[in-house]
Design an enzyme around this catalytic site. Structure first.
Site, short mmCIF file in Angstrom:
data_model
loop_
_atom_site.label_atom_id
_atom_site.label_comp_id
_atom_site.label_asym_id
_atom_site.label_seq_id
_atom_site.Cartn_x
_atom_site.Cartn_y
_atom_site.Cartn_z
N GLY A 39 0.87 -1.29 0.08
CA GLY A 39 -0.08 0.01 0.02
C GLY A 39 0.78 1.33 -0.10
CB VAL A 40 0.21 4.48 1.32
CG1 VAL A 40 -0.20 4.45 2.93
CG2 VAL A 40 0.56 5.88 1.08
CG ASP A 41 4.63 0.99 5.07
OD1 ASP A 41 5.48 1.92 5.13
OD2 ASP A 41 4.55 0.29 6.00
N GLY A 125 -7.22 0.58 3.85
CA GLY A 125 -6.73 -0.40 2.80
C GLY A 125 -6.71 -1.76 3.47
#
Ligand code: AR6
Length: 179
Positions: A39-41, A125
């Site tokens: 995801g965004v990580d 998410g």
């Protein structure tokens, strides 16, 4: 995209990729081990480069509902605030933990006297928080913060897909419509 003025500061909702955002701080949706992930990580660590992961390893971890600051490596931001939202299990304390993850980032922004911060949609998410429940918590926390004296002139929500943007727009209309 939509912009709103709250007590002289701008709240902006925009679809996009947070790694491209020029803000004093961007917020990462991290895990409690600060170990990186998808995801965004994943996107933030890939774009920021290895110095950020090195800092995360040194810090060692972060409680759910909290956040820690690192530099931003190759990103066009000064700081990354790694926030750990709750995994949604419907145990009852998720709303407080989610609000607290956002609030800790806002407090870090004040500590560093930042003018701008960009948030993704924490927990919605991989952590499974229902969007229609998470969006009003995120927005209420930010709006309440902006109603008090603050160094922040711009708060961005950078929302990855149309569905998430629409959920935040709808929640914001409800919150600002007066309830
Ligand atoms: N920019 C902005 N938003 C994004 C981006 C991006 N580049 N990429 C994804 N999103 P998630 P969580 C959106 O899963 O639910 C990780 O493995 C995405 O569409 O990134 O808090 C961590 O290591 C969704 O709307 O974060 C943790 O283990 C939102 O960001 C765990 O996932 C959050 O989705 C954290 O889960």
């Amino acid at each position: 995209m939509s912009t709103h003025t709250i007590n002289g500061s701008t709240l902006l909702l925009q679809q996009g990729n947070i790694v491209n955002v020029q803000a004093d701080a961007i917020v990462n949706a991290a895990n409690a081990a600060l170990a990186g992930g998808g995801g965004v990580d994943g996107a933030i660590h890939r774009a920021a480069g290895p110095t950020v992961m090195r800092e995360c390893r040194q810090i060692g971890g972060c409680a759910t509902g909290s956040a820690v600051a690192t530099g931003a490596g190759n990103l066009p931001a000064r700081y990354i605030f790694h926030a750990v939202g709750p995994i949604y299990q419907d145990r009852g304390n998720e709303p407080q933990l989610l609000a607290s993850a956002y609030q800790t980032c806002l407090n870090l922004a004040e500590e560093h006297q930042l003018q701008s911060i960009a948030f993704p949609s924490l927990s919605t998410g991989a952590y499974g928080y229902p969007l229609h429940l998470a969006a009003p918590i995120a927005l209420r926390t930010v709006i309440t913060h902006l109603q008090q004296p603050t160094s922040l002139k711009q708060v961005y929500f950078i929302l990855f897909d149309q569905r998430t943007l629409q959920a935040y727009q709808q929640a914001l209309r409800k919150l600002l419509g007066g309830d």
